[in-house]
Scaffold this motif. Structure first.
Motif, PDB file in Angstrom:
ATOM      1  N   GLY A 132       0.816  -1.214   0.000  1.00 37.99           N
ATOM      2  CA  GLY A 132       0.000   0.000   0.000  1.00 37.99           C
ATOM      3  C   GLY A 132       0.846   1.259   0.000  1.00 37.99           C
ATOM      4  N   ILE A 133       1.911   1.244   0.775  1.00 37.37           N
ATOM      5  CA  ILE A 133       2.828   2.391   0.798  1.00 37.37           C
ATOM      6  C   ILE A 133       3.435   2.593  -0.586  1.00 37.37           C
ATOM      7  N   HIS A 134       3.830   1.489  -1.218  1.00 39.28           N
ATOM      8  CA  HIS A 134       4.401   1.581  -2.568  1.00 39.28           C
ATOM      9  C   HIS A 134       3.384   2.156  -3.550  1.00 39.28           C
ATOM     10  N   ILE A 135       2.156   1.662  -3.510  1.00 38.82           N
ATOM     11  CA  ILE A 135       1.111   2.157  -4.413  1.00 38.82           C
ATOM     12  C   ILE A 135       0.842   3.627  -4.144  1.00 38.82           C
ATOM     13  N   LEU A 136       0.813   3.999  -2.873  1.00 42.22           N
ATOM     14  CA  LEU A 136       0.573   5.394  -2.511  1.00 42.22           C
ATOM     15  C   LEU A 136       1.605   6.311  -3.158  1.00 42.22           C
ATOM     16  N   GLU A 168      -7.796  -0.980   6.828  1.00 32.63           N
ATOM     17  CA  GLU A 168      -9.163  -1.451   7.050  1.00 32.63           C
ATOM     18  C   GLU A 168      -9.382  -2.827   6.420  1.00 32.63           C
ATOM     19  N   GLY A 169      -8.902  -3.011   5.199  1.00 28.04           N
ATOM     20  CA  GLY A 169      -9.045  -4.298   4.523  1.00 28.04           C
ATOM     21  C   GLY A 169      -8.271  -5.402   5.216  1.00 28.04           C
ATOM     22  N   VAL A 170      -7.067  -5.086   5.650  1.00 32.39           N
ATOM     23  CA  VAL A 170      -6.247  -6.074   6.362  1.00 32.39           C
ATOM     24  C   VAL A 170      -6.923  -6.473   7.664  1.00 32.39           C
ATOM     25  N   ILE A 171      -7.412  -5.500   8.404  1.00 40.18           N
ATOM     26  CA  ILE A 171      -8.073  -5.780   9.682  1.00 40.18           C
ATOM     27  C   ILE A 171      -9.319  -6.648   9.462  1.00 40.18           C
ATOM     28  N   GLY A 172     -10.089  -6.321   8.442  1.00 39.46           N
ATOM     29  CA  GLY A 172     -11.289  -7.109   8.145  1.00 39.46           C
ATOM     30  C   GLY A 172     -10.959  -8.547   7.786  1.00 39.46           C
ATOM     31  N   GLY A 173      -9.939  -8.726   6.963  1.00 35.66           N
ATOM     32  CA  GLY A 173      -9.533 -10.078   6.581  1.00 35.66           C
ATOM     33  C   GLY A 173      -9.020 -10.879   7.758  1.00 35.66           C
ATOM     34  N   ILE A 174      -8.248 -10.263   8.605  1.00 33.17           N
ATOM     35  CA  ILE A 174      -7.713 -10.951   9.775  1.00 33.17           C
ATOM     36  C   ILE A 174      -8.830 -11.246  10.772  1.00 33.17           C
ATOM     37  N   GLY A 175      -9.786 -10.337  10.881  1.00 33.63           N
ATOM     38  CA  GLY A 175     -10.938 -10.584  11.738  1.00 33.63           C
ATOM     39  C   GLY A 175     -11.703 -11.818  11.288  1.00 33.63           C
ATOM     40  N   PHE A 176     -11.792 -12.009   9.990  1.00 36.61           N
ATOM     41  CA  PHE A 176     -12.456 -13.200   9.450  1.00 36.61           C
ATOM     42  C   PHE A 176     -11.692 -14.459   9.849  1.00 36.61           C
ATOM     43  N   LEU A 177     -10.363 -14.417   9.771  1.00 38.05           N
ATOM     44  CA  LEU A 177      -9.552 -15.564  10.210  1.00 38.05           C
ATOM     45  C   LEU A 177      -9.730 -15.827  11.702  1.00 38.05           C
ATOM     46  N   ILE A 193      -4.432   6.800  -3.478  1.00 35.92           N
ATOM     47  CA  ILE A 193      -5.242   5.910  -2.653  1.00 35.92           C
ATOM     48  C   ILE A 193      -5.214   6.382  -1.209  1.00 35.92           C
ATOM     49  N   ASP A 194      -6.182   5.927  -0.452  1.00 37.02           N
ATOM     50  CA  ASP A 194      -6.252   6.236   0.969  1.00 37.02           C
ATOM     51  C   ASP A 194      -5.624   5.067   1.718  1.00 37.02           C
ATOM     52  N   PRO A 195      -4.467   5.254   2.356  1.00 41.80           N
ATOM     53  CA  PRO A 195      -3.798   4.137   3.026  1.00 41.80           C
ATOM     54  C   PRO A 195      -4.608   3.547   4.184  1.00 41.80           C
ATOM     55  N   THR A 196      -5.514   4.330   4.746  1.00 41.73           N
ATOM     56  CA  THR A 196      -6.325   3.773   5.833  1.00 41.73           C
ATOM     57  C   THR A 196      -7.264   2.688   5.314  1.00 41.73           C
ATOM     58  N   ARG A 197      -7.606   2.744   4.044  1.00 42.65           N
ATOM     59  CA  ARG A 197      -8.455   1.696   3.468  1.00 42.65           C
ATOM     60  C   ARG A 197      -7.709   0.373   3.374  1.00 42.65           C
ATOM     61  N   ILE A 198      -6.412   0.435   3.172  1.00 44.36           N
ATOM     62  CA  ILE A 198      -5.611  -0.793   3.155  1.00 44.36           C
ATOM     63  C   ILE A 198      -5.599  -1.409   4.543  1.00 44.36           C
TER      64      ILE A 198
END
Length: 151
Positions: free
Chosen positions: A55-59, A78-87, A71-76
């Motif tokens: 995400g930092i690289h894309i930013l 957010e996505g990581v947290i959501g995926g890990i929450g699912f695990l 891009i908004d890095p907080t969205r990355i």
């Protein structure tokens, strides 16, 4: 050659720190015979760290081109947290009328936070989170078992 704002050795160090700190969390779960142990925690933290660095690289890559494409890095995060929450939720099961795996789910989620901290380069935060999580899991776990559950 790959061009990034983060030097290759720094990337490697962040990834190693993420995996190494999560190893400590996973070891505690492994020693207690839980399904999500060393490898699970290490992979979650490693993956979280890698996604944040991507995400930092894309930013920075999009900042050089069209500023409206940033891009908004907080969205990355957010996505990581959501995926890990699912695990983590997957590690929580109901068995014989009781719920099991909540601490393991929470430790997987925490391993993700450690990975995110390593990915942004905040190794001090990652180390403090790991230390506090181990205190909670080991010391308070013993207290809970010996004092609270014996009553």
């Amino acid at each position: 050659m790959f061009d990034s704002e983060i030097p290759l050795m720094d990337m490697l160090f962040r990834l190693l720190a993420a995996a190494g700190l999560a190893l400590l969390l996973g070891l505690e779960r492994e020693l207690r015979g839980k399904a999500a142990g060393l490898r699970s925690h290490m992979l979650v933290s490693l993956g979280a760290s890698a996604f944040i660095m991507m995400g930092i690289h894309i930013l920075f890559a999009t900042a050089e081109g069209d500023p409206s494409a940033r891009i908004d890095p907080t969205r990355i995060v957010e996505g990581v947290i959501g995926g890990i929450g699912f695990l983590g939720a997957g590690s929580i099961i109901q068995s014989r009328g009781s719920i099991q795996g909540i601490t393991t789910g929470a430790s997987i989620w925490t391993a993700g936070a450690v990975g995110v901290a390593c990915g942004i380069g905040n190794l001090a935060l990652a180390g403090m989170v790991t230390a506090l999580a181990l205190i909670i899991m080991v010391v308070l776990g013993r207290f809970e078992h010996e004092v609270i559950n014996d009553n």
